[in-house]
Design a protein around this motif. Sequence first.
Motif, PDB file in Angstrom:
ATOM      1  N   LYS A 102      -0.893   3.541   9.190  1.00 26.71           N
ATOM      2  CA  LYS A 102      -0.713   3.291   7.762  1.00 26.71           C
ATOM      3  C   LYS A 102      -0.836   1.779   7.536  1.00 26.71           C
ATOM      4  O   LYS A 102      -0.610   0.994   8.460  1.00 26.71           O
ATOM      5  N   PRO A 103      -1.145   1.376   6.305  1.00 29.89           N
ATOM      6  CA  PRO A 103      -1.241  -0.069   6.061  1.00 29.89           C
ATOM      7  C   PRO A 103       0.055  -0.806   6.384  1.00 29.89           C
ATOM      8  O   PRO A 103       0.043  -1.994   6.686  1.00 29.89           O
ATOM      9  N   TRP A 104       1.175  -0.116   6.317  1.00 26.25           N
ATOM     10  CA  TRP A 104       2.475  -0.754   6.520  1.00 26.25           C
ATOM     11  C   TRP A 104       3.012  -0.555   7.945  1.00 26.25           C
ATOM     12  O   TRP A 104       4.151  -0.902   8.229  1.00 26.25           O
ATOM     13  N   GLY A 110       0.798  -1.229   0.000  1.00 28.07           N
ATOM     14  CA  GLY A 110       0.000   0.000   0.000  1.00 28.07           C
ATOM     15  C   GLY A 110       0.822   1.266   0.000  1.00 28.07           C
ATOM     16  O   GLY A 110       0.274   2.360  -0.084  1.00 28.07           O
TER      17      GLY A 110
END
Lengths: 115, 199
Positions: B151-153, B20
């Motif tokens: 965040k997605p990460w 992402g």
Amino acid sequence: VAVFETVAQYITRARVLLQDTVSPYRYSDTELMEALNLALVEARLIRPDLFLDLEFEIPNYTATSDATTDIEEQYRVAFLYYIVGHAQLRDEEDTQDARASALLGRFTKLLKAGV
Amino acid sequence: VTEPAALTRLMNNARSELPGVTDMALRLKLFDVINEFLTDSRAWRDTISFTTNVDDTTYEIYSNETATILALIGITDANDAPVKATMPTPGSIVLANAPDAETDCEAEVAITVVDPTDADDYPVMPEWLLERYGRTLLMGLLGGMMTQIAKPWTNERMAVYHTRRFRNGIATARAEVDHAHLQDGQRWRFPSFAPGSQR
């Protein structure tokens, strides 16, 4: 060519999910475009990094044109879900409420979690 | 301009490890990571020539690279003899003793990346640094990205892991630079006027 990149392409795709592809439409182009603008405002809140290229300015589209949107390709499906979900919030049926809620939730989840 | 292979590898590794993530976000963080690496390791050096004037102790020097000066490593004169000096502010050299003649000197300084970046928004830095320390920079990039909030990460545990490896990599780089990349070596050398050899 990207699957959907312009404002007009988002609206065309949204109409497929809304089963609203035959004129006269239940949802006007302006309504769907406004939903896209609102999605951008929400995205700015959740993922400011998506607006780095735009120096953190939120775009505001005023016409359903072939203007290219500045949405990162991997997040375009999330924005499509938001447009459809937002449109269905207008409907009063209980089933549509659940669908709208699911789609708007999916938008947030895709932006926050990426999956 | 073709992107160096080492940079492509670094970015591709980061893209696949951080689902992402956007390239813009990666490039933004990469600048910070490289800056931290160079600031703490002093791995990027530049030699700047300047000429002293009689009785003048202060000199402004500028890097030959698109970079900013971090620290003064040392100054030598035309005979390779060390010249005592300080650098109270980066780029401003103050000699300990006023010269009694015009002399060509060389200042060795540690430098780091600075804006502007290149056309692709990457910081300007030598390719060998990317090739030699690409793994360390990747660890810093992954650690820095995974530390970001919501965040997605985002991954707190892996952020700690990668950041630790990054800091270890910086320490290793610093030791290598201090020994001039010489195995079991020492950085000093005999000046040209002195007898002897390095080993």
